[in-house]
Design a protein around this motif. Structure first.
Motif, PDB file in Angstrom:
ATOM      1  N   ASP A  62       6.788   2.308  15.441  1.00 39.94           N
ATOM      2  CA  ASP A  62       6.186   0.985  15.204  1.00 39.94           C
ATOM      3  C   ASP A  62       5.857   0.861  13.710  1.00 39.94           C
ATOM      4  O   ASP A  62       4.835   1.347  13.240  1.00 39.94           O
ATOM      5  CB  ASP A  62       4.922   0.865  16.072  1.00 39.94           C
ATOM      6  CG  ASP A  62       4.226  -0.479  15.920  1.00 39.94           C
ATOM      7  OD1 ASP A  62       4.484  -1.198  14.929  1.00 39.94           O
ATOM      8  OD2 ASP A  62       3.408  -0.797  16.804  1.00 39.94           O
ATOM      9  N   ARG A  63       6.775   0.223  12.991  1.00 41.47           N
ATOM     10  CA  ARG A  63       6.667   0.198  11.528  1.00 41.47           C
ATOM     11  C   ARG A  63       5.357  -0.431  11.041  1.00 41.47           C
ATOM     12  O   ARG A  63       4.736   0.059  10.103  1.00 41.47           O
ATOM     13  CB  ARG A  63       7.872  -0.555  10.948  1.00 41.47           C
ATOM     14  CG  ARG A  63       7.976  -0.486   9.443  1.00 41.47           C
ATOM     15  CD  ARG A  63       9.300  -1.071   8.984  1.00 41.47           C
ATOM     16  NE  ARG A  63       9.349  -1.194   7.529  1.00 41.47           N
ATOM     17  CZ  ARG A  63       9.731  -0.213   6.715  1.00 41.47           C
ATOM     18  NH1 ARG A  63      10.090   0.950   7.192  1.00 41.47           N
ATOM     19  NH2 ARG A  63       9.767  -0.395   5.412  1.00 41.47           N
ATOM     20  N   ALA A  64       4.949  -1.522  11.682  1.00 38.80           N
ATOM     21  CA  ALA A  64       3.702  -2.179  11.264  1.00 38.80           C
ATOM     22  C   ALA A  64       2.514  -1.244  11.489  1.00 38.80           C
ATOM     23  O   ALA A  64       1.609  -1.139  10.647  1.00 38.80           O
ATOM     24  CB  ALA A  64       3.518  -3.487  12.039  1.00 38.80           C
ATOM     25  N   ALA A  65       2.530  -0.543  12.620  1.00 43.12           N
ATOM     26  CA  ALA A  65       1.441   0.397  12.909  1.00 43.12           C
ATOM     27  C   ALA A  65       1.439   1.549  11.903  1.00 43.12           C
ATOM     28  O   ALA A  65       0.373   2.001  11.464  1.00 43.12           O
ATOM     29  CB  ALA A  65       1.575   0.942  14.330  1.00 43.12           C
ATOM     30  N   VAL A  66       2.627   2.002  11.522  1.00 41.25           N
ATOM     31  CA  VAL A  66       2.718   3.098  10.540  1.00 41.25           C
ATOM     32  C   VAL A  66       2.148   2.621   9.195  1.00 41.25           C
ATOM     33  O   VAL A  66       1.391   3.344   8.529  1.00 41.25           O
ATOM     34  CB  VAL A  66       4.178   3.583  10.386  1.00 41.25           C
ATOM     35  CG1 VAL A  66       4.317   4.529   9.193  1.00 41.25           C
ATOM     36  CG2 VAL A  66       4.651   4.267  11.665  1.00 41.25           C
ATOM     37  N   ASN A  67       2.476   1.400   8.807  1.00 43.12           N
ATOM     38  CA  ASN A  67       1.948   0.878   7.536  1.00 43.12           C
ATOM     39  C   ASN A  67       0.431   0.750   7.577  1.00 43.12           C
ATOM     40  O   ASN A  67      -0.251   1.088   6.599  1.00 43.12           O
ATOM     41  CB  ASN A  67       2.598  -0.464   7.208  1.00 43.12           C
ATOM     42  CG  ASN A  67       4.050  -0.285   6.765  1.00 43.12           C
ATOM     43  OD1 ASN A  67       4.441   0.790   6.296  1.00 43.12           O
ATOM     44  ND2 ASN A  67       4.850  -1.325   6.905  1.00 43.12           N
ATOM     45  N   ALA A  68      -0.098   0.277   8.703  1.00 45.49           N
ATOM     46  CA  ALA A  68      -1.555   0.146   8.838  1.00 45.49           C
ATOM     47  C   ALA A  68      -2.211   1.528   8.808  1.00 45.49           C
ATOM     48  O   ALA A  68      -3.262   1.725   8.177  1.00 45.49           O
ATOM     49  CB  ALA A  68      -1.902  -0.581  10.135  1.00 45.49           C
ATOM     50  N   PHE A  69      -1.581   2.483   9.465  1.00 46.47           N
ATOM     51  CA  PHE A  69      -2.072   3.866   9.466  1.00 46.47           C
ATOM     52  C   PHE A  69      -2.130   4.398   8.027  1.00 46.47           C
ATOM     53  O   PHE A  69      -3.155   4.941   7.586  1.00 46.47           O
ATOM     54  CB  PHE A  69      -1.136   4.719  10.331  1.00 46.47           C
ATOM     55  CG  PHE A  69      -1.266   6.199  10.144  1.00 46.47           C
ATOM     56  CD1 PHE A  69      -2.391   6.879  10.601  1.00 46.47           C
ATOM     57  CD2 PHE A  69      -0.248   6.928   9.526  1.00 46.47           C
ATOM     58  CE1 PHE A  69      -2.514   8.261  10.436  1.00 46.47           C
ATOM     59  CE2 PHE A  69      -0.357   8.300   9.363  1.00 46.47           C
ATOM     60  CZ  PHE A  69      -1.489   8.966   9.812  1.00 46.47           C
TER      61      PHE A  69
END
Ligand code: NJP
Length: 244
Positions: A62-69
């Motif tokens: 989940d690219r968006a989740a990785v960026n938020a992480f």
């Protein structure tokens, strides 16, 4: 703050063992996986032993989740791209495209997402390290390897290419390619619902590696002096003759 190591797939197997080992070496460890209960329990256990650990729910696909992480971290010195696995049929003539897609998502795109998201922090570290857990399956092939072999070749090539592209920057790239490691879940996930097949994965090798064997290897490689790059370590059980 302390040197920080992010370990993906830290909820079981090699990832959990690596997180324990790096915490014992003095890193603050960030444990990322989808099974939040598992990473939270491990973080609590490490904290109780006086080590620094934090848990994060994360799906590496989940690219968006990785960026938020990545945005939530205040530093990152080591990224261990460990999340991955094998799914589905043994042979290409029986393979399901959906399984291949899922294996590519986690073993290849997962590495891309984490690497892109954390590169600014790894560069800012001044002494950053990216570890890619590929596989002997990513260096050769074997009958029945199918989509897993294809995906792990992808992870291998990412490590090789990234090392070239980052040459001259303060971020090194280390690839660890294990042979057969007897972890709790790897074979079970591959052969979902077929316990005999899962058990047979390990039957051919008298003494498979343990997750700790690979954790020790990762720890050794990332704690070399910063001018040293360990490009690739292939670690197989002594009794393993095949490429698996
Ligand atoms: O397997 P297992 P291993 N997002 O199943 C995580 C490679 N390898 O330790 O999300 C985030 O215990 C999953 O966490 P969860 C292998 O290809 C193994 O043996 O909570 N995380 C779990 O912690 C893999 O790259 C062998 O389900 C995701 C972890 O990945 C690595 O070693 C041989 C995720 C898998 O742990 C660790 O495997 C070899 C996602 N989307 C290479 N999907 C071997 N065991 O023989 C999965 O050559 N995870």
């Amino acid at each position: 703050s302390r040197r920080t190591a992010v370990v993906t797939g830290a909820s079981s197997g090699i990832g959990a063992a690596t997180a324990r080992r790096l915490a014992a070496s003095g890193y603050r460890v960030v444990l990322a996986a989808r099974r939040t209960d598992r990473v939270e329990a491990l973080a609590a256990e490490l904290a109780e032993a006086g080590q620094e650990a934090v848990a994060h729910a994360l799906d590496v696909t989940d690219r968006a989740a990785v960026n938020a992480f990545a945005a939530s971290l205040d530093r990152c010195d080591v990224l261990v791209n460990n999340a991955g696995g094998a799914l589905g049929a043994d042979r290409i003539d029986a393979a399901e495209p959906a399984d291949w897609r899922a294996m590519y998502e986690v073993n290849v795109l997962g590495v891309l997402h984490l690497t892109q998201a954390l590169l600014p922090a790894l560069r800012a570290s001044g002494d950053g390290t990216i570890v890619v857990l590929s596989s002997t399956a990513g260096l050769a092939t074997y009958e029945g390897g199918g989509g897993y072999v294809a995906a792990k070749h992808g992870a291998h090539v990412i490590a090789e290419t990234l090392r070239l592209e980052l040459c001259g920057e303060p971020v090194r790239v280390i690839e660890i390619a294990p042979g057969m490691v007897k972890t709790e879940e790897f074979a079970k996930n591959r052969y979902a619902g077929d316990e005999d097949k899962a058990a047979a994965v390990y039957a051919g090798v008298a003494e498979p590696l343990t997750a700790e064997d690979i954790a020790d290897t990762v720890d050794w490689a990332v704690t070399r002096p910063s001018h040293v790059n360990i490009d690739l370590l292939v670690v197989r059980p002594r009794a393993q003759a095949s490429n698996y």
